[in-house]
Design an enzyme around this catalytic site. Structure first.
Site, short mmCIF file in Angstrom:
data_model
loop_
_atom_site.label_atom_id
_atom_site.label_comp_id
_atom_site.label_asym_id
_atom_site.label_seq_id
_atom_site.Cartn_x
_atom_site.Cartn_y
_atom_site.Cartn_z
N ASP A 114 0.72 -1.20 0.12
CA ASP A 114 -0.16 0.02 -0.31
C ASP A 114 0.73 1.18 0.07
O ASP A 114 2.13 1.74 -1.15
CB ASP A 114 -1.08 -0.34 1.23
CG ASP A 114 -1.59 1.03 1.17
OD1 ASP A 114 -2.30 1.74 0.72
OD2 ASP A 114 -2.74 1.01 2.38
N PHE A 163 -9.82 0.64 0.14
CA PHE A 163 -9.41 -0.83 1.28
C PHE A 163 -10.57 -2.00 1.17
O PHE A 163 -11.44 -1.94 1.08
CB PHE A 163 -10.06 -0.25 2.09
CG PHE A 163 -9.73 -0.87 3.86
CD1 PHE A 163 -7.80 -0.74 4.34
CD2 PHE A 163 -9.76 -1.94 4.27
CE1 PHE A 163 -7.60 -0.95 5.37
CE2 PHE A 163 -9.06 -2.58 5.28
CZ PHE A 163 -7.82 -2.26 5.56
N ASP A 170 -7.39 -8.36 6.32
CA ASP A 170 -8.60 -7.85 7.72
C ASP A 170 -9.53 -6.01 7.32
O ASP A 170 -8.46 -5.66 7.40
CB ASP A 170 -8.48 -8.27 9.62
CG ASP A 170 -7.48 -7.42 9.97
OD1 ASP A 170 -6.28 -6.91 9.09
OD2 ASP A 170 -7.40 -6.32 10.58
P1 IMP Z 1 1.90 -0.23 4.16
O1 IMP Z 1 2.65 -0.45 4.64
O2 IMP Z 1 1.18 0.74 3.48
O3 IMP Z 1 2.41 -0.84 2.58
O4 IMP Z 1 0.42 -1.62 3.90
C1 IMP Z 1 1.20 -2.60 3.88
C2 IMP Z 1 -0.19 -3.22 4.98
O5 IMP Z 1 -0.68 -3.08 5.71
C3 IMP Z 1 -0.73 -4.62 4.57
O6 IMP Z 1 0.69 -5.75 5.14
C4 IMP Z 1 -1.25 -4.57 5.49
O7 IMP Z 1 -1.58 -5.69 6.31
C5 IMP Z 1 -1.94 -3.68 6.08
N1 IMP Z 1 -3.46 -3.32 4.22
C6 IMP Z 1 -2.39 -2.09 3.58
N2 IMP Z 1 -4.57 -1.60 2.58
C7 IMP Z 1 -4.59 -2.76 3.66
C8 IMP Z 1 -6.26 -2.99 2.39
O8 IMP Z 1 -6.69 -3.04 1.61
N3 IMP Z 1 -7.17 -3.97 3.14
C9 IMP Z 1 -6.45 -4.36 4.46
N4 IMP Z 1 -4.84 -4.22 5.22
C10 IMP Z 1 -4.60 -3.87 4.57
#
Ligand code: IMP
Ligand code: MG
Length: 189
Positions: A114, A163, A170
């Site tokens: 993300d 999301f 989750d």
């Molecule tokens: P980042 O650190 O922002 O790249 O997000 C990564 C982590 O956030 C992932 O490993 C997920 O556990 C959680 N995450 C990010 N986007 C989503 C989503 O759309 N749904 C659920 N969990 C998310």
């Protein structure tokens, strides 16, 4: 109808739309496992897979059963969303890796890329461990948002900036057991 089915239907009534079906996930994970296996064809040593908990559990479980080679599996716990928040506010390492990976060929596995803060944190920590090689696989990538400096070698699906829940992901600790990837009704977020 038994009570379990009714509970499942109640959960499904929270869903706005299914983005990726169970069959699509199955097919893509199978292809990814082949791509990954092929990329390590010439490597004799054990492959070490490091799974970022908790969102990747279903993905890694399905993936490793289709990688027909000697491998080790370790886990790290990172949290980026506290409670019901759906905006990442930086990542926190909650539990360090449970196995020794120094001198290993490592494949890092996460559910979704993300903002990139989770992978940035874990990739940086792993890079300090004197690895023989490091590759990264994610099931989902929010392609418009993911920063270009985060290197991922294998991507299941590129998705829009929604999301999503299901197949391990989750919202507020629930919906991980949905067999597909879906967007919840907007009023629930
Ligand atoms: P980042 O650190 O922002 O790249 O997000 C990564 C982590 O956030 C992932 O490993 C997920 O556990 C959680 N995450 C990010 N986007 C989503 C989503 O759309 N749904 C659920 N969990 C998310
Ligand atoms: Mg995660």
């Amino acid at each position: 109808m038994n009570q379990e089915n009714q509970e499942f239907l109640k959960m499904e009534s929270d869903i706005d739309r299914i983005l990726i079906t169970e069959a699509q996930i199955k097919e893509r994970v199978c292809h990814m496992a082949h791509e990954i296996s092929k990329s390590y064809d010439d490597m004799k040593e054990t492959l070490t897979i490091v799974c970022i908990l908790s969102g990747s559990i279903l993905f890694v479980a399905d993936l490793i059963r289709q990688i027909p080679r000697r491998l080790a599996l370790g886990f790290v716990t990172v949290s980026s969303y506290e409670g019901s928040a759906i905006q990442s506010d930086g990542s926190l390492l909650k539990q360090d890796l449970n196995i020794d990976i120094s001198d290993r060929h490592v494949l890092l596995v996460d559910d979704i890329l993300d903002t990139g803060s989770t992978l940035r944190l874990v990739q940086t920590q792993l890079a300090e461990k004197n690895l023989k090689s490091l590759k990264t696989a994610v099931l989902l990538r929010k392609s418009d948002k993911a920063p270009s400096d985060i290197v991922v070698d294998f991507v299941g699906f590129n998705i829009e900036d929604d999301f999503v829940v299901g197949y391990g992901l989750d919202f507020n600790t629930e919906y991980r057991n949905l067999p597909y990837i879906a967007v919840l009704r907007p009023e629930l977020y």
